[in-house]
Design an enzyme around this catalytic site. Sequence first.
Site, PDB file in Angstrom:
ATOM      1  N   TYR A 186       8.362   8.959   1.236  1.00 39.24           N
ATOM      2  CA  TYR A 186       8.261   8.112   0.512  1.00 39.24           C
ATOM      3  C   TYR A 186       6.861   7.986  -0.639  1.00 39.24           C
ATOM      4  O   TYR A 186       7.163   6.707  -1.342  1.00 39.24           O
ATOM      5  CB  TYR A 186       6.891   7.576   2.081  1.00 39.24           C
ATOM      6  CG  TYR A 186       6.269   6.269   1.335  1.00 39.24           C
ATOM      7  CD1 TYR A 186       6.878   4.833   1.377  1.00 39.24           C
ATOM      8  CD2 TYR A 186       4.938   5.881   1.666  1.00 39.24           C
ATOM      9  CE1 TYR A 186       6.274   3.649   0.836  1.00 39.24           C
ATOM     10  CE2 TYR A 186       4.325   4.623   0.992  1.00 39.24           C
ATOM     11  CZ  TYR A 186       5.010   3.524   0.943  1.00 39.24           C
ATOM     12  OH  TYR A 186       4.055   2.194   0.707  1.00 39.24           O
ATOM     13  N   THR A 189       1.625   2.782  -4.676  1.00 43.10           N
ATOM     14  CA  THR A 189       0.986   2.990  -3.036  1.00 43.10           C
ATOM     15  C   THR A 189       0.144   4.006  -3.508  1.00 43.10           C
ATOM     16  O   THR A 189       0.239   4.991  -4.430  1.00 43.10           O
ATOM     17  CB  THR A 189       1.348   3.573  -2.129  1.00 43.10           C
ATOM     18  OG1 THR A 189       0.870   3.981  -0.822  1.00 43.10           O
ATOM     19  CG2 THR A 189       2.900   4.162  -2.172  1.00 43.10           C
ATOM     20  N   GLU A 236      -0.502   6.631  -1.639  1.00 42.18           N
ATOM     21  CA  GLU A 236       0.508   7.511  -1.634  1.00 42.18           C
ATOM     22  C   GLU A 236       1.009   8.283  -2.790  1.00 42.18           C
ATOM     23  O   GLU A 236       1.086   9.610  -1.504  1.00 42.18           O
ATOM     24  CB  GLU A 236       1.207   7.334  -0.739  1.00 42.18           C
ATOM     25  CG  GLU A 236       1.187   6.881   1.028  1.00 42.18           C
ATOM     26  CD  GLU A 236      -0.245   8.297   2.152  1.00 42.18           C
ATOM     27  OE1 GLU A 236       0.380   8.884   1.630  1.00 42.18           O
ATOM     28  OE2 GLU A 236      -0.676   7.898   2.650  1.00 42.18           O
TER      29      GLU A 236
END
EC number: 4.2.1.47
Length: 344
Positions: A151, A127, A129
């Site tokens: 996360y 991801t 992120e």
Amino acid sequence: MKTAIVTGASGQDGAYLSQLLLDKGYKVYATYRRSSSVNLWRIDELNIRNHPNLHLFEFDLTDMSSCISLVTKAQPGEVYNLAAQSFVGVSFSQPVTTAEITAIGVLNLLEAIRIINPKIKFYQASTSEMFGKVQQIPQTEKTPFYPRSPYGVAKLYGHWITLNYRESYDIFGCSGILFNHESPLRGREFVTRKITDTVAKIALNKQSCLELGNLDAKRDWGFAKEYVEGMWRMLQEDQPDTYVLATNRTETVRDFVAMAFQAVNIPLEFNGKGENEIGVNTDTGDVLVRVNKEYYRPAEVDLLIGDYSKAKRILGWEPKTSLEELCKMMIEADIERNKLGFSF
């Protein structure tokens, strides 16, 4: 017949990927997390639940024996790991659960593949992120990581352990660093879907105001159905690698809100700054958007924009749906759902 395992099949990406693989003639072992309220609405919305080649299984990614059992039973040629505790906000309140599923779960699957059949091709859903506090604009496969949430940290472990097993055990492990990708199947806990669902309710006079956190956050948003095609293409290559899938366009949350109201023909104007910013209907003067500091995260990711040129060059993949088209698609789906009196 080719066989694939898709973990996290009840989610947005898992449902679209399962549909794609079924359309390509695969037998699909699609897994979903054990819970008290299993919801397969996405599978139903895509009308694939009763497909003869779809096999749905409850599955616990955190349990090593379950991983070994699944891989042994399915004997897949490809494994797509899309299962995760995938909501950034929740990861701050549930960091241990996030780590167990999103980090250690990847290791469990890779170990099962190494033990049972190291020739199985593996896709790990990484991801944007992981970039977090970005060190480079735009972000590429070579940009340093700086995750800003539990996360993002958990996903970074999954990313690196995939590369480690690729290099240590010669496992065909691909990591797709996907930037934000949305669709009508997105969960309402994600900001784009929260926006389109609430704007649909406002347009239907079922709700009066949309409350959001950081309107200045910038994201690279694409269409999820196109991104799962990229996942599949990665595993059709001769060599495993890491690829960014993105649109190379970034917009603020505020911009997406404006697009959503434009899609339902409600004129909107923003006034004020920070927590005092509001979005006003210029025809009626009604306040339709407010900032609520409760929705701010402990550590914000301010800007994400991805360079997908490697995926285009090697995989022949590129995004096709504009953000305006995507927003309109999501709004129309949410209006239809809300007219019928439900919204997942």
